[in-house]
Design a protein around this motif. Structure first.
Motif, PDB file in Angstrom:
ATOM      1  N   LEU A  72       0.828  -1.212   0.000  1.00  0.00           N
ATOM      2  CA  LEU A  72       0.000   0.000   0.000  1.00  0.00           C
ATOM      3  C   LEU A  72       0.862   1.261   0.000  1.00  0.00           C
ATOM      4  O   LEU A  72       0.571   2.208  -0.738  1.00  0.00           O
ATOM      5  CB  LEU A  72      -0.948   0.000   1.201  1.00  0.00           C
ATOM      6  CG  LEU A  72      -1.867   1.211   1.331  1.00  0.00           C
ATOM      7  CD1 LEU A  72      -2.758   1.361   0.108  1.00  0.00           C
ATOM      8  CD2 LEU A  72      -2.708   1.113   2.595  1.00  0.00           C
ATOM      9  N   LEU A  87      -7.883   9.173   1.344  1.00  0.00           N
ATOM     10  CA  LEU A  87      -7.673   7.737   1.301  1.00  0.00           C
ATOM     11  C   LEU A  87      -8.794   7.058   2.074  1.00  0.00           C
ATOM     12  O   LEU A  87      -9.112   7.450   3.197  1.00  0.00           O
ATOM     13  CB  LEU A  87      -6.323   7.378   1.924  1.00  0.00           C
ATOM     14  CG  LEU A  87      -6.004   5.899   2.070  1.00  0.00           C
ATOM     15  CD1 LEU A  87      -5.889   5.229   0.704  1.00  0.00           C
ATOM     16  CD2 LEU A  87      -4.724   5.724   2.864  1.00  0.00           C
ATOM     17  N   ILE A  89      -9.904   3.224   3.307  1.00  0.00           N
ATOM     18  CA  ILE A  89      -9.469   1.843   3.456  1.00  0.00           C
ATOM     19  C   ILE A  89     -10.670   1.023   3.889  1.00  0.00           C
ATOM     20  O   ILE A  89     -11.330   1.353   4.874  1.00  0.00           O
ATOM     21  CB  ILE A  89      -8.336   1.730   4.494  1.00  0.00           C
ATOM     22  CG1 ILE A  89      -7.122   2.534   4.036  1.00  0.00           C
ATOM     23  CG2 ILE A  89      -7.969   0.270   4.736  1.00  0.00           C
ATOM     24  CD1 ILE A  89      -6.015   2.650   5.065  1.00  0.00           C
ATOM     25  N   ALA A 121      -7.231   8.980   7.003  1.00  0.00           N
ATOM     26  CA  ALA A 121      -7.941   8.054   6.117  1.00  0.00           C
ATOM     27  C   ALA A 121      -9.301   7.685   6.692  1.00  0.00           C
ATOM     28  O   ALA A 121      -9.504   7.651   7.899  1.00  0.00           O
ATOM     29  CB  ALA A 121      -7.114   6.787   5.911  1.00  0.00           C
ATOM     30  N   ALA A 135      -8.238  -0.171  -0.974  1.00  0.00           N
ATOM     31  CA  ALA A 135      -8.066   1.243  -0.668  1.00  0.00           C
ATOM     32  C   ALA A 135      -8.388   2.041  -1.917  1.00  0.00           C
ATOM     33  O   ALA A 135      -8.117   1.597  -3.036  1.00  0.00           O
ATOM     34  CB  ALA A 135      -6.639   1.523  -0.203  1.00  0.00           C
TER      35      ALA A 135
END
Length: 144
Positions: A72, A87, A89, A121, A135
């Motif tokens: 990642l 981002l 996830i 995130a 992701a």
């Protein structure tokens, strides 16, 4: 005044524009809600803020955990560094005892691997038909 075919005066054009502006304003006001003053709520230190879902944009980049996938952190380094990118996830787990806690740990580990982007995130851990992690990057970051 002698009117010539095909020629209009500036007064006619101005009158047309005024009518158009009036119709647009009247249309906008007819559908607008009248502002109502909000009732004064008692001020308390423990008053909860309303929970609203965060914005979800179409992803501009997708990473999926699996064989042959880059780590990642390396994938994120290859993506744009635009501060508007958020981002997200997502870790899915199969229903079963202890699997939820393992998925929470996996999400935290992926956020740590993401470095600075992982600090802000969006983390989603949910049961699914197939276990795995993914992701995405999307232009849906809250304006701070």
């Amino acid at each position: 005044m002698i009117a010539r075919p095909g020629q209009t005066g500036w007064q006619t054009i101005l009158a047309d524009l005024s009518l158009i502006l009036f119709m647009i304003t009247a249309s906008a006001l007819s559908v607008a809600e009248a502002p109502h003053p909000a009732p004064a709520a008692p001020k308390s230190a423990a008053a909860p803020r309303p929970v609203t879902p965060s914005a979800r944009a179409e992803p501009v980049g997708v990473w999926r955990e699996g064989e042959g996938a880059p780590p990642l952190a390396r994938w994120l380094a290859e993506q744009g560094s635009d501060p508007r990118l958020r981002l997200s996830i997502v870790v899915r787990y199969l229903a079963g005892e202890g699997r939820r806690d393992a998925a929470l740990g996996r999400a935290a580990a992926l956020a740590a691997q993401a470095g600075p982007r992982g600090a802000s995130a969006r983390l989603v851990v949910e049961p699914g038909a197939v276990a795995g992690a993914s992701a995405t990057l999307g232009y849906d970051r809250d304006s701070d």
